[in-house]
Design an enzyme around this catalytic site. Structure first.
Site, PDB file in Angstrom:
ATOM      1  N   ASP A 358     -44.023  12.191 -14.776  1.00  0.00           N
ATOM      2  CA  ASP A 358     -42.696  12.667 -14.407  1.00  0.00           C
ATOM      3  C   ASP A 358     -42.799  13.393 -13.063  1.00  0.00           C
ATOM      4  OD1 ASP A 358     -40.264  13.996 -14.143  1.00  0.00           O
ATOM      5  OD2 ASP A 358     -40.124  14.510 -16.261  1.00  0.00           O
ATOM      6  N   HIS A 359     -42.236  12.786 -12.024  1.00  0.00           N
ATOM      7  CA  HIS A 359     -42.389  13.349 -10.677  1.00  0.00           C
ATOM      8  C   HIS A 359     -41.597  14.640 -10.492  1.00  0.00           C
ATOM      9  CE1 HIS A 359     -43.783  13.406  -6.703  1.00  0.00           C
ATOM     10  NE2 HIS A 359     -43.654  12.129  -6.382  1.00  0.00           N
ATOM     11  N   ARG A 360     -40.748  14.999 -11.444  1.00  0.00           N
ATOM     12  CA  ARG A 360     -40.071  16.298 -11.373  1.00  0.00           C
ATOM     13  C   ARG A 360     -41.042  17.425 -11.699  1.00  0.00           C
ATOM     14  NH1 ARG A 360     -35.600  15.572 -15.839  1.00  0.00           N
ATOM     15  NH2 ARG A 360     -37.546  14.983 -16.892  1.00  0.00           N
TER      16      ARG A 360
END
Length: 391
Positions: A358-360
């Site tokens: 998850d790049h968040r």
């Protein structure tokens, strides 16, 4: 009149499919007697009568998918009956003759009943050969080959003989879960190759004394990696603007079944030995394929793995098991020529892995460090064992 409604049995389920009823309108039932077979996203389970009495009205047909909160049927509570829960479990009820006027309780697992429906077999007509008279899949198949079958339902088709497959039950719920994950999480996939040669040799050396699967080594090495990089064992709480780091590693293991993908969970793998992990993994795989998983078997995963290598995969970009923040996929291990540090061509057993994250929550650099540490443990099992001994 008591309404029996579809309630959330865990993991935030929103709907379920009525597979079959164990009792019909007008039948007398006991309190806690299983009366409904229900298919959720993750399992086939049973709903029991909340009170003793007579089933007065069934509102939902078999095969229908309904949202949580829907009234399935109504029971007219019996007069002068003690409706306190009986101190008996379902297995004890199965092993005793029912005193109600309703139909007998067929002793067969949900998966066995599903096989019977697919083969067009009347399960009421089968005599079980299993423990305590339980009907087995073999009993159903034997009856199908030589017994009387009920009329098979024909598949709907167009004039061009196009076949239609119902989009419901677990398949529909998997679709909803995957869609939510993909449209909520900005997925990024980091890929790496791992030299499996030393681990496979070590496993062969200890095979006679400790028969431990390669997947058990993966799970243990991941537990160690997640403790070192806890950001991957987390959950993003956007409402409160915080990332929750989970204290334990509960490993979800994706299993491919006839009903669709399901993810049973091995809890607190950081505290368990390789042998224990291997044993629990084997049991959960068997239960998943037999459709006998219980709610506690599929709850609370914090990180998921997908071991598709045995099926022949060389690469994929899997979808994260929301609300987790990462997933690792293991692909096929195959022998291939590799140039070593001495510029020599040698044959090694190589495997590709994919880490979807998850790049968040984390960046590419975090993913590379996490994967490199996991890789170092797998490529050097002796170091992995030394690390374990120091925990």
């Amino acid at each position: 009149m008591v309404e029996v409604k579809l309630h959330d049995i865990g993991e935030g389920m929103t709907e379920g499919t009525i597979v079959s009823y164990f009792a019909r309108e007008g039948d007398e039932v006991k309190r806690d007697q299983p009366i409904i077979e229900l298919q959720t996203e993750k399992m086939v389970t049973e709903l029991s009568a909340p009170v003793a009495g007579k089933i007065s009205k069934i509102h939902i047909e078999e095969g229908q998918t309904i949202p949580v909160g829907t009234t399935i049927l109504e029971i007219e509570a019996a007069d002068n009956v003690n409706n306190e829960p009986e101190n008996k479990n379902i297995e004890e009820v199965d092993n005793k003759q029912s005193t109600t006027t309703g139909p007998k309780r067929i002793k067969a697992a949900p998966f066995t009943r599903k096989v019977a429906r697919e083969l067009g077999v009347d399960i009421d007509a089968i005599t079980g050969t299993g423990k305590d008279g339980r009907i087995t899949v073999k009993d159903v198949e034997s009856f199908s080959n030589g017994g009387t079958q009920i009329e098979e339902k024909q598949t709907s088709s167009t004039q061009e003989d196009v076949e239609f497959i119902p989009f419901k039950g677990r398949r529909k719920q998997i679709a909803a879960h995957m869609t939510k994950s993909l449209f909520t999480i900005p997925h990024v996939a980091h890929m790496e190759e791992i030299d499996m040669t030393k681990l496979l040799a070590y496993r062969e050396d200890i095979k006679e004394t400790y028969n431990i699967s390669v997947a058990a080594f993966f799970i243990k090495a991941l537990a160690m990696s997640l403790k070192k990089f806890p950001i991957f064992n987390a959950e993003l709480d956007e409402d409160n603007s915080q990332i929750k780091l989970k204290p334990n590693v509960n490993m979800g293991v994706a299993v491919d079944t006839k009903e669709g993908l399901i993810v049973p969970v091995i809890n607190r793998v950081e505290d368990k030995s390789l042998g224990t992990i291997h044993s629990e993994l084997k049991t959960l795989n068997e239960k998943a394929r037999e459709n006998t998983l219980q709610p506690q078997d599929v709850r609370g995963s914090t990180f998921t793995i997908s071991n598709v290598g045995p099926m022949g995969s060389i690469g994929a970009t899997p979808i994260i098991n929301y609300p987790e923040v990462a997933l690792m996929c293991f692909h096929k291990t195959k022998k291939m020529p590799v140039v070593n540090e001495a510029d020599e061509i040698v044959i090694r057993s190589m495997m590709n892995v994919t880490l979807t994250f998850d790049h968040r929550v984390m960046d590419g650099g975090d993913a590379i460090q996490f994967t490199n540490y996991f890789k170092s443990l797998i490529e050097n099992p002796n170091i992995m064992l030394v690390e374990l001994s120091g925990e």
